[in-house]
Design an enzyme around this catalytic site. Structure first.
Site, PDB file in Angstrom:
ATOM      1  N   SER A  86      43.045  47.463  37.672  1.00  0.00           N
ATOM      2  CA  SER A  86      43.252  46.441  36.644  1.00  0.00           C
ATOM      3  C   SER A  86      43.484  47.116  35.313  1.00  0.00           C
ATOM      4  CB  SER A  86      42.011  45.537  36.539  1.00  0.00           C
ATOM      5  OG  SER A  86      42.056  44.719  35.388  1.00  0.00           O
ATOM      6  N   TYR A  89      32.952  43.749  36.719  1.00  0.00           N
ATOM      7  CA  TYR A  89      34.334  43.849  37.197  1.00  0.00           C
ATOM      8  C   TYR A  89      35.034  45.058  36.583  1.00  0.00           C
ATOM      9  CZ  TYR A  89      39.241  42.357  37.827  1.00  0.00           C
ATOM     10  OH  TYR A  89      40.571  42.283  38.147  1.00  0.00           O
TER      11      TYR A  89
END
Length: 279
Positions: free
Chosen positions: A172, A185
């Site tokens: 990400s 995350y």
């Protein structure tokens, strides 16, 4: 494209997403770049994983789709794979459990005899304004789902992968630009990027390539199921392109990294971020 404020229960489902995401159902055109290959795609019921599964099938690959419990969404993915003339195998279950990771690989080997492409894409996140709000259980679940699952999948799959095979992890933009409200995350996505970079060096001598993809804000059911409605409404507007990306706009990178055309790409982290650079 206008996105109304909306909320779903975790993990989110495609039929409740407004507007619906584009997985390339109508637009992606294959050209045989993965002809005859066997791919395992986790998180393939919706979002990036679904777009990757559709693209892989249209490029000529059979696809095993691993997913949690979103059966209707997963069946739709299988339908598109089969309409492309390829075989689809659906395997539900929780990849936070190491034994299920091994079961997914075992099912792929039983069905197809080998694995040419492994895409570790399953992810979990929740939004929190303080560290104290994050429970021990949520921390453990996030790391197990997003990071440890990739370890267990790769460890199980490597004995069934030959030279020319490809492993791809979904990282990400948060991997080096962490969003404070998504702390667990963020940690896992940085871990995926580093895991892939290290593994590429371990298995290069076997002729196996390992890379990660770093998407920016992509419109998937994960967003309204893990973010407050007011954030959902403006999701992706902070990018230089001024909008979130669609899963179909990420899938071509996964195709390149899986194909023989990417034969010298290994140890890379490829950004698909709408203009936000990664380091």
């Amino acid at each position: 494209m206008t996105r109304p404020a909306q909320q779903q229960e975790v993990p989110g489902v495609e039929k409740e997403l407004r507007p619906r995401a584009d997985h390339g159902e109508e637009g992606y055109q294959g050209s045989g770049r993965l002809k005859g290959k066997v791919a395992v795609v986790t998180g393939g019921d919706s979002g990036i994983g679904k777009a990757v599964a559709i693209a892989y099938a249209r490029e000529g690959a059979d696809v095993l789709v691993s997913y949690l419990d979103e059966h209707e969404d997963a069946r739709d993915t299988a339908r598109w794979v089969e309409e492309a003339g390829r075989e689809a195998v659906l395997v539900p279950g929780d990849l936070a459990r190491p034994e299920h990771c091994r079961a997914v690989v075992a099912q792929a080997v039983e069905e197809f005899g080998r694995i040419d492409v492994l895409v570790s894409n399953t992810a979990f996140q929740m939004t929190h304004g303080t560290l104290e709000e994050i429970s021990d259980e949520e921390w453990d679940r996030t790391l197990a789902t997003n990071l440890s699952a990739m370890f267990h999948l790769c460890k199980a799959a490597l004995p069934h992968m030959d030279a020319g095979a490809s492993i791809i992890g979904s990282s990400s933009v948060n991997s080096d630009m962490p969003v404070p409200t998504l702390l667990p995350y963020d940690v896992t996505k940085a871990g995926v990027a580093n895991f892939c970079a290290a593994l590429a060096q371990l298995v290069g001598e076997r002729g196996i390539r390992v890379n990660s993809v770093a998407p920016g804000p992509i419109w998937t059911p994960l967003i309204p199921s893990t973010m407050p409605p007011e954030q959902v409404e403006h999701f992706g507007e902070q990018t230089p392109l001024g909008r979130p990306g669609q899963p179909a706009e990420v899938a071509p990178v996964y195709v390149l990294l899986a194909s023989d055309e990417g034969s010298y790409i290994s140890g890379a982290r490829v950004a698909v971020t709408g203009g936000k650079p990664i380091l």
